[in-house]
Design an enzyme around this catalytic site. Structure first.
Site, mmCIF file in Angstrom:
data_model
loop_
_atom_site.group_PDB
_atom_site.id
_atom_site.type_symbol
_atom_site.label_atom_id
_atom_site.label_comp_id
_atom_site.label_asym_id
_atom_site.label_seq_id
_atom_site.Cartn_x
_atom_site.Cartn_y
_atom_site.Cartn_z
ATOM 1 N N GLU A 114 0.830 -1.206 0.000
ATOM 2 C CA GLU A 114 0.000 0.000 0.000
ATOM 3 C C GLU A 114 0.870 1.263 0.000
ATOM 4 O O GLU A 114 0.762 2.125 0.871
ATOM 5 C CB GLU A 114 -0.988 -0.030 1.179
ATOM 6 C CG GLU A 114 -1.916 -1.237 1.102
ATOM 7 C CD GLU A 114 -2.993 -1.283 2.175
ATOM 8 O OE1 GLU A 114 -2.797 -0.719 3.264
ATOM 9 O OE2 GLU A 114 -4.046 -1.908 1.903
ATOM 10 N N ARG A 154 -5.589 -11.165 -5.405
ATOM 11 C CA ARG A 154 -4.975 -10.627 -4.179
ATOM 12 C C ARG A 154 -4.840 -11.702 -3.096
ATOM 13 O O ARG A 154 -3.892 -11.684 -2.308
ATOM 14 C CB ARG A 154 -5.824 -9.449 -3.693
ATOM 15 C CG ARG A 154 -5.432 -8.920 -2.342
ATOM 16 C CD ARG A 154 -6.172 -7.646 -2.038
ATOM 17 N NE ARG A 154 -6.050 -7.296 -0.630
ATOM 18 C CZ ARG A 154 -6.537 -6.199 -0.093
ATOM 19 N NH1 ARG A 154 -7.196 -5.324 -0.851
ATOM 20 N NH2 ARG A 154 -6.388 -5.935 1.192
ATOM 21 N N ASP A 160 -8.189 -9.234 3.959
ATOM 22 C CA ASP A 160 -7.947 -8.113 4.864
ATOM 23 C C ASP A 160 -9.042 -8.001 5.922
ATOM 24 O O ASP A 160 -9.883 -7.110 5.835
ATOM 25 C CB ASP A 160 -7.872 -6.822 4.037
ATOM 26 C CG ASP A 160 -7.395 -5.637 4.849
ATOM 27 O OD1 ASP A 160 -6.963 -5.844 5.995
ATOM 28 O OD2 ASP A 160 -7.457 -4.515 4.335
ATOM 29 N N GLU A 205 -12.720 -2.513 11.846
ATOM 30 C CA GLU A 205 -12.748 -1.812 10.559
ATOM 31 C C GLU A 205 -13.873 -2.314 9.651
ATOM 32 O O GLU A 205 -14.656 -1.524 9.129
ATOM 33 C CB GLU A 205 -11.396 -1.973 9.861
ATOM 34 C CG GLU A 205 -11.341 -1.332 8.482
ATOM 35 C CD GLU A 205 -9.964 -1.440 7.833
ATOM 36 O OE1 GLU A 205 -9.041 -2.022 8.436
ATOM 37 O OE2 GLU A 205 -9.821 -0.928 6.709
ATOM 38 N N GLU A 221 -22.565 -10.963 10.380
ATOM 39 C CA GLU A 221 -22.282 -11.620 9.089
ATOM 40 C C GLU A 221 -23.565 -11.781 8.286
ATOM 41 O O GLU A 221 -23.576 -11.603 7.069
ATOM 42 C CB GLU A 221 -21.632 -12.989 9.329
ATOM 43 C CG GLU A 221 -21.316 -13.726 8.037
ATOM 44 C CD GLU A 221 -20.625 -15.064 8.261
ATOM 45 O OE1 GLU A 221 -20.607 -15.563 9.407
ATOM 46 O OE2 GLU A 221 -20.105 -15.616 7.272
#
Ligand code: GCV
Length: 730
Positions: A326, A376, A405, A433, A562
């Site tokens: 990043e 990724r 992530d 997050e 979820e």
């Protein structure tokens, strides 16, 4: 219920709120032993143990214990019962009254949230088997309770372990507990910036930095250190892994005293301070022309800078590095690999005994979304597996639990189980997050437990791997350690969720994630429910109705979150940048490698070896076979591994599209149910505590409806398939 003290204490002291035990008989039993306190031995952690025990005894029992000085060398502190804090080997060597009883015999655990690590019948023998951080707690013949540390840190953990026992209302007669942490590294990483902001922080500003200055909030930092030590955290990185210009200067000679001020407080609580460093700091601070890890001048700069940091910062632990990730600089710039980069720093740290924690979050964040072959999810394994065994033995690779992530649902990163000749730390994210940003309730321990318990079919779990257990015995070609050797430095690391908010975590119930992380890092086999119950009782008090209600809320919350956000392993349906709130295509046409590929016929990413990106093939054979087949693949990960039609039947018997609709509706209903449950215990909680959580749960209920409606509308419009139950879809 409404008392000012209770409210403020819950806010500021979290689970170390030592409120008076109401049961008088119990209090009297404890007081009979806790009225005298002996602390034998020297060291900062022992001083902290004494202070903490005094504070806890005063608060919980309403008495001030008498400090009894052990006569030098004699170990004689009278015949009355007392709390005795000392080192285990001291007890043996000096033939204290207790010796045989305290150390020998059948070692057990206190139970609590989990069994002591490796507690066995005859293996507790002073420092050699307790280690520096382990401890034993024993009740002696006259009722005295002995808190025996393998080292000074162990004695501090023993004090906190004993206090927890009192807070939980445990029996202190006949104690025979032994506790040792499962991992030597139990770390928390702050993503705090010098300007006082916190990247992905949802609980106010930075505790450490205020407008560029470091360490001003001494009282609060000390409380922070107490809380961390009470759950066994022994390493804290104070600044963001995205190291900007100002934080790069933390290594400059004129900033080291500020860092040292924080480190000094940490050291009293057995915590090593780490700094996140900018790989290009030799250029930015040192004035060199390069940061090439194989350039001798660069290596020399790091050696000197590191030696100076150790001279100035008490208990310095080492460096955390985010490189080539990043937009951060790294060894790739110079055509070097990550072993070259990490080993160069490791060599600078080795003479001081320091560790480099090197992150594996390395991927292409400028991907073309049209390119379906680049995945990724593959990146960490592709970059680091070829380097297995190439790292020095003071390098720990820090690996996120999933390959993407910190999404709500991901498979476990294959790198965690793949590396056999490299020390690793499992990286978790306590800050929420992608899991509701501490506005939604999401107790993360059930998810973390799934990651820790995951094994790829050969009986070796991620928890084993993080402890260097059951690995290969080969020695790395470039000198890397054999897995499981005695000097293992790996373990667990997690991104902090605390800030300057009065209750530390914004959402009061998010404290349970912080508490729970520490307890799991100490003992990964402990249960999420037992840990949650500890937090509730220590923080909200002993009311069984409160405990039953809140534990149900906590234990269901991840599944609820979820069910309205991320169907069948698809993540990223969030707004770009801040990552909050539904946006199904938010990351669909972006360069971040984060796609769901939904069209009118189906959804999901083909990561199979046969027809997809090949990611499934990164797992050992049994897991690879499971994930490769859409029929064998567990439902909850189906869309992570496969692109399938909306009509495909799941193992549950439902079609994919019906599952999406049903779980959105159920999820939103269950989120509303959390609020109802909390309101049901309103009169059992301090008013401000109830109100602050209520406000967040009300927002969650409303926001869950937004998630439900946006996702259902999106997939109905894409697929054209109506809900089998005819509910409203917009
Ligand atoms: C600190 C994600 C987050 C970033 C974070 C990064 C990392 O991409 O969104 O804020 O950067 O992970 O773990 O380095």
């Amino acid at each position: 219920m409404d008392t000012g003290r209770a409210e403020n204490a819950v806010y500021e002291q979290a689970w170390l709120d030592y409120r008076l035990i109401e049961d008088e008989a119990l209090r009297a039993r404890y007081a009979a032993v806790c009225g005298r306190l002996v602390v034998a031995g020297a060291g900062a952690e022992l001083t902290s143990a004494r202070l903490e025990l005094r504070r806890a005894i005063a608060g919980l029992l309403g008495i001030e214990p008498v400090d009894v000085e052990a006569e030098a060398g004699s170990g004689d502190w009278g015949s009355e019962p007392a709390i005795v804090v000392t080192l285990a080997d001291r007890v043996q060597e000096r033939r204290y009254e207790l010796a045989a009883d305290a150390i020998g015999g059948d070692a057990g655990s206190n139970g609590g949230a989990g069994a002591g690590a490796g507690a066995g019948a005859t293996d507790i023998n002073g420092t050699c088997t307790l280690g520096e951080e382990g401890y034993a707690i024993r009740t002696g013949a006259n009722g005295s309770v002995y808190l025996l540390g393998g080292g000074a840190k162990g004695a501090l953990y023993a004090a906190f372990g004993f206090i927890r026992l009192l807070q939980m209302g445990g029996d202190i007669r006949g104690l025979r507990m032994v506790e040792r942490p499962a991992y030597p590294l139990r770390m928390i990483d702050h993503w705090d910036n010098a300007d006082g902001s916190v990247e992905r922080g949802y609980a106010g500003g930075s505790l450490f930095f205020e407008a560029g200055r470091l360490g001003g909030r001494i009282g609060r930092i000390r409380d922070y250190a107490r809380l961390q030590a009470s759950i066994g955290i022994n390493a804290v990185a104070i600044n963001n892994v995205n190291v900007h210009a100002k934080e790069t200067r933390l290594l400059a000679p004129e900033r080291l005293d500020e860092v040292a001020g924080v480190a000094e407080i940490f050291r009293e609580y057995g915590i090593a301070l780490y700094l996140s460093v900018n790989f290009a700091v030799p250029i930015e601070l040192g004035g060199l022309a390069t940061a090439d890890p194989l350039d001798p001048a660069v290596a020399a700069w790091w050696r000197e800078t590191t030696a100076e940091a150790y001279r100035r910062i008490p208990g310095f632990g080492g460096y955390v590095v985010k490189a080539d990730s990043e937009h951060r600089p790294g060894p790739f710039t110079y055509g070097r690999d990550h072993a070259d980069g990490a080993n160069m720093l490791a060599d600078a740290l080795a003479p001081q005994g320091g560790t480099v924690v090197w992150r594996c979050f390395v991927y292409d964040c400028k991907q073309d979304w049209r390119d379906r072959r680049t995945d990724r999810a593959r990146a960490a394994y592709d970059h680091f597996m070829p380097l297995d065994g190439a790292f020095r033995d003071n390098v720990v690779l820090q690996i996120k639990h999933g390959p993407m992530d910190f999404q709500v649902r991901e498979p476990v990163s294959p790198l965690l189980l793949g590396l056999r000749r490299t020390q690793i730390a499992l990286e978790l994210q306590i800050t929420q997050e992608y899991t509701g940003q501490q506005r939604h309730l999401c107790y993360l321990l059930p998810m973390w437990k799934e990651a820790l318990d995951f094994d790829a079919g050969d009986g070796r779990t991620v928890a084993d791997a993080a402890g260097g257990l059951k690995g290969g015995q080969d020695t790395g070609e470039r000198g890397g350690p054999a897995v499981g050797h005695r000097g293992w430095r790996g373990g667990l690391a997690a991104v902090s969720n605390v800030g300057t908010d009065a209750n530390w975590t914004g959402h009061l119930l998010a404290q349970a994630n912080w508490y729970g992380y520490g307890r799991l890092a100490w003992q990964p086999s402990a249960s999420a429910e037992a840990i949650g119950r500890e937090w509730i009782r220590m923080t909200l008090g002993p009311d069984p109705v409160v405990e039953e209600t809140v534990i149900r809320m906590l234990m269901e919350s991840h599944a609820i979150y979820e069910s309205y956000t991320a169907p069948l392993g698809v993540g990223w349906m969030v707004n770009p940048n801040h990552h909050y709130g539904p946006n199904v295509d938010g990351y669909e046409y972006s360069p971040w490698g984060t796609y769901h590929y939904a069209d009118r016929d189906g959804i999901g990413v083909d990561r199979t070896v046969a027809t997809g990106t090949g990611y499934a093939g990164q797992y050992p054979a049994a897991a690879a076979a499971l994930y490769e087949s859409p029929h064998a693949c567990p439902d909850e990960l189906l869309l992570f591994f496969h692109h399938v039609p909306y009509g495909m039947r799941l193992k549950s018997g439902k079609s994919v599209i019906q599952h999406i609709y049903d779980t959105r509706f159920e999820g939103a209903d269950r989120a509303a149910g959390l609020l109802v449950a909390w309101d049901g215990i309103a009169d059992r909680l301090p008013v401000r505590v109830h109100a602050s959580v209520r406000e967040r749960l009300a927002h969650q209920a409303e926001h869950a409806r937004e998630w439900r409606d946006q996702l259902n509308a999106y997939f109905y419009r894409k697929s054209g398939i109506p809900d089998a139950h005819g509910r409203t879809i917009y």
